[in-house]
Design an enzyme around this catalytic site. Structure first.
Site, PDB file in Angstrom:
ATOM      1  N   HIS A  12      19.103  38.791  52.762  1.00  0.00           N
ATOM      2  CA  HIS A  12      18.252  39.993  52.691  1.00  0.00           C
ATOM      3  C   HIS A  12      18.184  40.741  54.036  1.00  0.00           C
ATOM      4  O   HIS A  12      17.181  41.363  54.356  1.00  0.00           O
ATOM      5  CB  HIS A  12      16.849  39.608  52.211  1.00  0.00           C
ATOM      6  N   HIS A  59       7.913  38.589  56.228  1.00  0.00           N
ATOM      7  CA  HIS A  59       8.212  38.424  57.660  1.00  0.00           C
ATOM      8  C   HIS A  59       7.146  39.052  58.543  1.00  0.00           C
ATOM      9  O   HIS A  59       7.411  39.384  59.698  1.00  0.00           O
ATOM     10  CB  HIS A  59       9.559  39.055  58.000  1.00  0.00           C
ATOM     11  N   HIS A 193      21.140  31.459  60.116  1.00  0.00           N
ATOM     12  CA  HIS A 193      20.903  32.440  61.170  1.00  0.00           C
ATOM     13  C   HIS A 193      19.728  32.033  62.033  1.00  0.00           C
ATOM     14  O   HIS A 193      18.830  31.313  61.590  1.00  0.00           O
ATOM     15  CB  HIS A 193      20.714  33.861  60.645  1.00  0.00           C
ATOM     16  N   GLU A 240      15.285  29.729  55.495  1.00  0.00           N
ATOM     17  CA  GLU A 240      15.072  30.552  54.298  1.00  0.00           C
ATOM     18  C   GLU A 240      15.832  30.010  53.091  1.00  0.00           C
ATOM     19  O   GLU A 240      15.563  30.422  51.951  1.00  0.00           O
ATOM     20  CB  GLU A 240      15.508  32.002  54.563  1.00  0.00           C
TER      21      GLU A 240
HETATM   22  C1  DHB Z   1      18.309  39.337  59.982  1.00  0.00           C
HETATM   23  C2  DHB Z   1      18.275  38.387  58.953  1.00  0.00           C
HETATM   24  C3  DHB Z   1      17.061  38.126  58.287  1.00  0.00           C
HETATM   25  O1  DHB Z   1      16.938  37.197  57.292  1.00  0.00           O
HETATM   26  C4  DHB Z   1      15.918  38.824  58.620  1.00  0.00           C
HETATM   27  O2  DHB Z   1      14.788  38.573  57.922  1.00  0.00           O
HETATM   28  C5  DHB Z   1      15.946  39.771  59.642  1.00  0.00           C
HETATM   29  C6  DHB Z   1      17.140  40.018  60.322  1.00  0.00           C
HETATM   30  C7  DHB Z   1      19.583  39.641  60.701  1.00  0.00           C
HETATM   31  O3  DHB Z   1      20.591  38.936  60.534  1.00  0.00           O
HETATM   32  O4  DHB Z   1      19.628  40.649  61.428  1.00  0.00           O
HETATM   33 FE    FE Z   2      14.756  36.909  56.738  1.00  0.00          FE
END
Ligand code: DHB
Ligand code: FE
Length: 281
Positions: A12, A59, A193, A240
């Protein structure tokens, strides 16, 4: 009775929303990512779900660190989006289905999942980016929604097993709803990530590919992972992935047939995953 027709999971990342807003889907950087979606949209056009239960994490738009429910479900007639500071324009509201929401709340609390119930709820990029990818930003909207937010932001987070089991109870609750609706469950977020700290930019392709395969074919193998394992192997925001496990748990009342799977890096800072599983029974 309602029928759970399938489950979808997708990352997302807010930059996806910006790419859509700027018409960059065919741009060299974005094309490999967006090319995963036509088969999923074709399936949605054929199956035409009436309701989407969207498992996502907030978030900081609707919940902040001062009040952080582990599980929170929407019970509103509509859900609005608002500026989070990513440069994304706020989208048109998403219509809810409060009767379905209250049925799910009754069933899930009876199954010992104590949810915060939200009759007003702003939805952030964790919800809106997948909606734009799957149904595009078209008004009137093609599905009603029930957002189910799970804390992946402030520790302690619910474990992979707890989230899968929430999904199992959710699947049963959906299929006990006394109306002939087609329902799809959408899990959002992940894959690996880390946006902050020394390991910012960390992506673990091997782990992501294993998760994609296991979640389809042997989800039990993922349930002994701890949140610590997920953070270590997928990065702090890679946790996540618990949202995908809720989706998979919901489908456990049926067999599943894989219709689409895609993995692409990099998308912003993230290993971007996509999965569509159809219920078979
Ligand atoms: C990114 C990924 C995420 O899941 C998020 O909530 C905010 C940013 C990213 O990769 O930039
Ligand atoms: Fe996220």
């Amino acid at each position: 009775m309602a029928k759970l027709v399938g489950g979808i999971a997708t990352s997302h990342i807010p930059a996806i929303g910006l790419a859509i807003a700027n018409g960059l889907q065919q741009d060299a950087y974005w094309k490999p990512f967006f090319d995963g979606f036509p088969p999923v949209r074709e399936w949605l056009a054929r199956v035409k779900p009436d309701v989407a239960i969207v498992i996502y994490n907030d978030h900081g738009l609707n919940f902040f660190l001062d009040k952080m429910p582990t599980f929170a479900i929407g019970a509103a007639t509509e859900y609005r989006n608002a500026d989070e500071g990513w440069g994304l324009k706020a989208l048109a509201p998403f219509p809810g289905d409060p009767r379905m929401s209250w049925h799910l709340i009754e069933e899930l609390v009876a199954a010992d999942f104590d949810l915060s119930t939200c009759q007003e709820m702003l939805v952030d990029h964790g919800f809106t980016v997948p909606m734009s990818l799957l149904w595009q930003d078209v008004v009137p909207r093609a599905v009603r929604v029930v957002p189910l937010a799970i804390n992946t932001v402030q520790h302690p987070l619910p474990s992979p097993r707890r989230c899968y089991n929430l999904g199992v109870a959710l699947g049963k609750a959906i299929e006990s709803y006394p109306a002939d609706l087609r329902v799809v469950v959408v899990g959002t977020g992940g894959l690996s990530h880390q946006l902050d700290g020394e390991r910012a930019g960390f992506i673990n392709r091997e782990f992501d590919l294993r998760c994609l395969d296991d979640i389809v074919n042997r989800p039990d193998e993922l349930l002994n992972l701890s949140i610590h394992d997920l953070v270590e192997q997928a990065g702090s925001q890679g946790a996540e992935f618990i949202l995908w496990l809720v989706m998979r748990g919901a489908l456990s009342c049926h067999g599943v047939r894989e219709i689409a799977r895609k993995y692409h890096i990099p998308v912003s800072n993230t290993g971007a995953g996509l999965l569509l599983l159809e219920s078979v029974s």
